[in-house]
Scaffold this active site. Structure first.
Site, short mmCIF file in Angstrom:
data_model
loop_
_atom_site.label_atom_id
_atom_site.label_comp_id
_atom_site.label_asym_id
_atom_site.label_seq_id
_atom_site.Cartn_x
_atom_site.Cartn_y
_atom_site.Cartn_z
N GLU A 1 3.30 -6.24 7.58
CA GLU A 1 3.70 -5.40 6.44
C GLU A 1 3.82 -6.16 5.12
O GLU A 1 4.20 -5.58 4.11
CB GLU A 1 5.03 -4.71 6.77
CG GLU A 1 4.90 -3.71 7.92
CD GLU A 1 6.22 -3.08 8.30
OE1 GLU A 1 7.27 -3.75 8.13
OE2 GLU A 1 6.21 -1.93 8.76
N LYS B 1 3.78 -11.31 8.53
CA LYS B 1 5.11 -10.94 9.02
C LYS B 1 5.13 -10.81 10.54
O LYS B 1 6.09 -11.21 11.19
CB LYS B 1 5.55 -9.64 8.37
CG LYS B 1 6.94 -9.17 8.74
CD LYS B 1 7.27 -7.87 8.03
CE LYS B 1 8.63 -7.36 8.43
NZ LYS B 1 8.92 -6.04 7.81
N GLN B 2 4.09 -10.21 11.12
CA GLN B 2 4.09 -9.92 12.56
C GLN B 2 2.72 -10.18 13.17
O GLN B 2 2.18 -9.35 13.90
CB GLN B 2 4.50 -8.46 12.78
CG GLN B 2 5.94 -8.20 12.36
CD GLN B 2 6.31 -6.74 12.28
OE1 GLN B 2 7.41 -6.39 12.64
NE2 GLN B 2 5.43 -5.88 11.80
N TRP C 1 7.44 3.01 15.89
CA TRP C 1 6.59 2.75 17.06
C TRP C 1 7.33 1.93 18.11
O TRP C 1 6.72 1.32 18.97
CB TRP C 1 5.30 2.05 16.65
CG TRP C 1 5.46 0.66 16.06
CD1 TRP C 1 6.55 0.16 15.41
CD2 TRP C 1 4.50 -0.39 16.08
NE1 TRP C 1 6.34 -1.13 15.02
CE2 TRP C 1 5.08 -1.50 15.41
CE3 TRP C 1 3.21 -0.51 16.56
CZ2 TRP C 1 4.40 -2.71 15.23
CZ3 TRP C 1 2.55 -1.71 16.39
CH2 TRP C 1 3.13 -2.80 15.73
N ASP C 2 8.66 1.98 18.04
CA ASP C 2 9.45 1.07 18.87
C ASP C 2 9.35 1.34 20.37
O ASP C 2 9.66 0.45 21.17
CB ASP C 2 10.92 1.12 18.42
CG ASP C 2 11.09 0.66 16.98
OD1 ASP C 2 11.35 -0.53 16.77
OD2 ASP C 2 10.92 1.50 16.08
#
Length: 626
Positions: free
Chosen positions: A492, A612-613, A353-354
């Site tokens: 994640e 994580k994000q 999804w960058d």
């Protein structure tokens, strides 16, 4: 410190892999790692060349499970060029350093001009001292051309100099250690006949499964008369050149390479196209001038300035590598954005999804590139529809990992290199990738006003993604809210609840909030269309008034979990245990891969409040509620 130069003033085999990645040269069509021309894949070096969109699928066995993997293919190596005095050893900086004969070594990447330079001062085993200067480009003017210039000066000797120039198609995909037990030979090895022009070499290959034809032609030219001997074997072609070298008199070797594949447009056959382009290309200085001019035009359009020199250099480095991965040459290629660019084989070159993170930059400066990246998603809308139908839903379910044809490429098991164990991989449950595709479509339209794109392509993507999430959401009568179950968020570290065998989480806040946003914006997109197109699209998609009402209802009543006055990562996050952060930092130092550390201890991040994000969630909460 120069804000445009990334430089190294020594030779360090232990960091060569990182240097090669950072010194990659590319132009949106191809990328070549910054490996030395005389090197091979030996554990220290990894010369790799990658062509955008060129994938190959091979069957494999992982943890006893039969599967297949699509990989971005390591293409034939165009770099090989080395030298030696007639009775000496071939130039080898690793050996020269070990034996104390590498007198100096400097490598620098000019970010402003896209030029990789190497300066070497070396003494051979016979005591002869030689200086070498090399310049390398991947042409930003002509995406099919790359060039290497090598100038050699004998400081204290005169004699015969042997030069070896080659094209190596015997390469494999072996750039990631944990993938090395998987099938790695993605190229056929073909016989390559000698060319009538003694300066030219031609190497042909094709990918094993996807049958993409590849051709590389190299023109090796020397500034003094040279004797040439042609050599070839299956998958490899080269020539040995011998010249007279005089003390203090430079000799320059130019290697110009043309690369084509059967996917390219406006060619009849890729081998003929490569030979013609290599023969007709100008000299290195001519190519460099055009290449530099192309980069200057790019920098005028996208330069960002800050007052701190080191921060500016890092910013320039990031923009430089972004433009090497996706450029104006990407527009006609039908390619996405690989997670590691065209710089190596991590993530197998898959598209995640960058584009979410780079499209805002590209849309404002290169809207044609942004549009092309969105068209990659449009062309894979049929595959996303099939995936949704296979899962029992309507609409479009985009894959977490994509490659050539838009099917889900996420592996179902993955290796933890810390424990050596193969583990279930549930990351395909990151359904939010479709939401980001729809988000990108609307943001592109907002920035550009490209109503043609919205009418012909964008609205259909948005409606089909919205349809999928309206179908995925389940209504809870007891709360009068819609919920989304069984997903994995951008965080994640969590893919299931502690003690449960069934993967997936309920009401990941990022997913739910962005689903609200997409459901609303999809209807805004439909309303923005001319009436005739709006009617056509509703008819073709069989979009009823009842379904539109469903979109509105789900967007209005979607459940978002909170705890202690803040948004939760997902339902039940507040009930997880606290992690001993200090203890783990003291024990392991780098805990960025906390998931691997905990699994190696027989534990799981699913038990802990560890994100994580999580910052991405807050970003999109702001965007969704503006």
């Amino acid at each position: 410190m120069n804000r445009w130069i990334l430089s190294y003033d020594d030779y360090d085999p232990d960091t060569e892999g990182l240097r090669e990645a950072l010194c990659t040269l590319g132009n949106g069509y191809l990328g070549t790692r910054g490996a030395a021309p005389e090197s091979s894949a030996d554990g220290v070096h990894y010369p790799g060349t990658y062509i955008a969109g060129c994938y190959d699928r091979l069957p494999a066995e992982m943890a006893g499970r039969r599967t297949d993997n699509a990989d971005l293919v390591n293409m034939p190596n165009w770099l090989p060029l080395t030298f030696r005095a007639a009775d000496g050893e071939w130039f080898d900086p690793d050996r020269a350093q070990r034996e104390g004969r590498l007198l100096s070594y400097r490598q620098e990447l000019d970010l402003q001009r896209g030029v990789l330079t190497r300066l070497v001062h070396v003494r051979d085993a016979q005591g002869r001292t030689t200086r070498v200067a090399q310049r390398r480009i991947a042409s930003m003017d002509d995406p099919h051309l790359a060039a290497l210039e090598t100038t050699i000066v004998a400081e204290d000797w005169t004699g015969r100099l042997e030069i070896a120039s080659a094209l190596d198609g015997c390469v494999v995909n072996a750039g990631v250690e944990r993938y090395r037990n998987l099938p790695e030979v993605h190229l056929t090895r073909e016989k390559n006949p000698e060319q009538s022009d003694p300066e030219l070499l031609l190497l042909r290959a094709s990918t094993v499964s996807s049958k993409i034809g590849i051709a590389m032609a190299a023109r090796t030219r020397v500034s003094v008369p040279a004797e040439r001997t042609y050599r070839a074997e299956d998958g490899w072609t080269g020539q040995d050149l011998t010249v007279d070298l005089h003390e203090g008199v430079p000799v320059t070797i130019e290697k110009v390479v043309a690369v084509f594949t059967s996917r390219d447009r406006a060619i009849e056959e890729c081998g003929h196209a490569a030979l013609t382009a290599a023969a007709d290309a100008g000299g290195f200085d001519t190519l460099l001038g055009k290449h530099t001019l192309a980069w200057s035009r790019l920098w005028r359009r996208c330069q960002l300035s800050v007052d701190h020199v080191e921060v500016q250099r890092i910013l320039n480095l990031h923009i430089f590598h972004l433009l090497q991965t996706v450029s104006e040459h990407s527009v006609d290629l039908d390619v996405g954005v690989p997670a590691r660019g065209l710089h190596g084989e991590a993530y197998r070159g898959h598209v995640f999804w960058d584009e979410l993170f780079i499209l805002p930059f590209l849309t404002m400066r290169f809207p044609e590139i942004a549009r092309a990246l969105l068209m990659y998603r449009w062309r894979r809308l049929p595959a996303a529809r099939r995936a949704a139908a296979d899962a029992g839903h309507r609409g479009a379910m985009y894959p977490w990992q994509s490659a050539a044809d838009g099917r889900e490429e996420t592996q179902r098991v993955h290796l933890n290199p810390r424990s050596g164990r193969w583990l279930p991989d549930h990351s395909h449950l990151q359904r939010h990738v479709g939401l980001t595709v729809a988000h990108n479509v609307w943001r592109y339209y907002e920035a550009t006003g490209d109503i043609g794109f919205l009418a012909e392509y964008g609205t259909e993507i948005m409606l089909e993604v919205a349809r999928f999430f309206a179908c995925l959401a389940a209504y809870d009568r007891s709360t009068d809210r819609y919920e989304i179950h069984g997903v994995m968020g951008p965080d994640e570290y969590h893919d299931a609840y502690p003690g449960r065998d069934e993967p997936g989480l309920n009401n990941n806040a990022y997913t739910n909030v962005l689903a609200i946003w997409v459901l609303r914006r999809a209807l805004d997109a439909l309303a923005a269309l001319p009436e005739d197109r709006r009617t056509e699209l509703r008819e073709r998609l069989a979009l009823t008034r009842e379904e539109i009402t469903r979109f509105e209802d789900v967007a209005r009543k979607m459940y978002v979990p909170f705890h202690d006055g803040v948004i939760s990562q997902f339902d039940g996050y507040a009930d997880l245990e606290e992690l001993d952060w200090t203890g783990y930092r003291d024990r392991y130092g780098d805990i960025r891969r906390l998931d691997r550390i905990l699994e190696g201890e027989g534990d799981s991040p699913n038990r802990y409040k560890a994100s994580k994000q999580a910052d991405v969630l807050m970003l999109f909460y702001v965007l969704a509620t503006r």
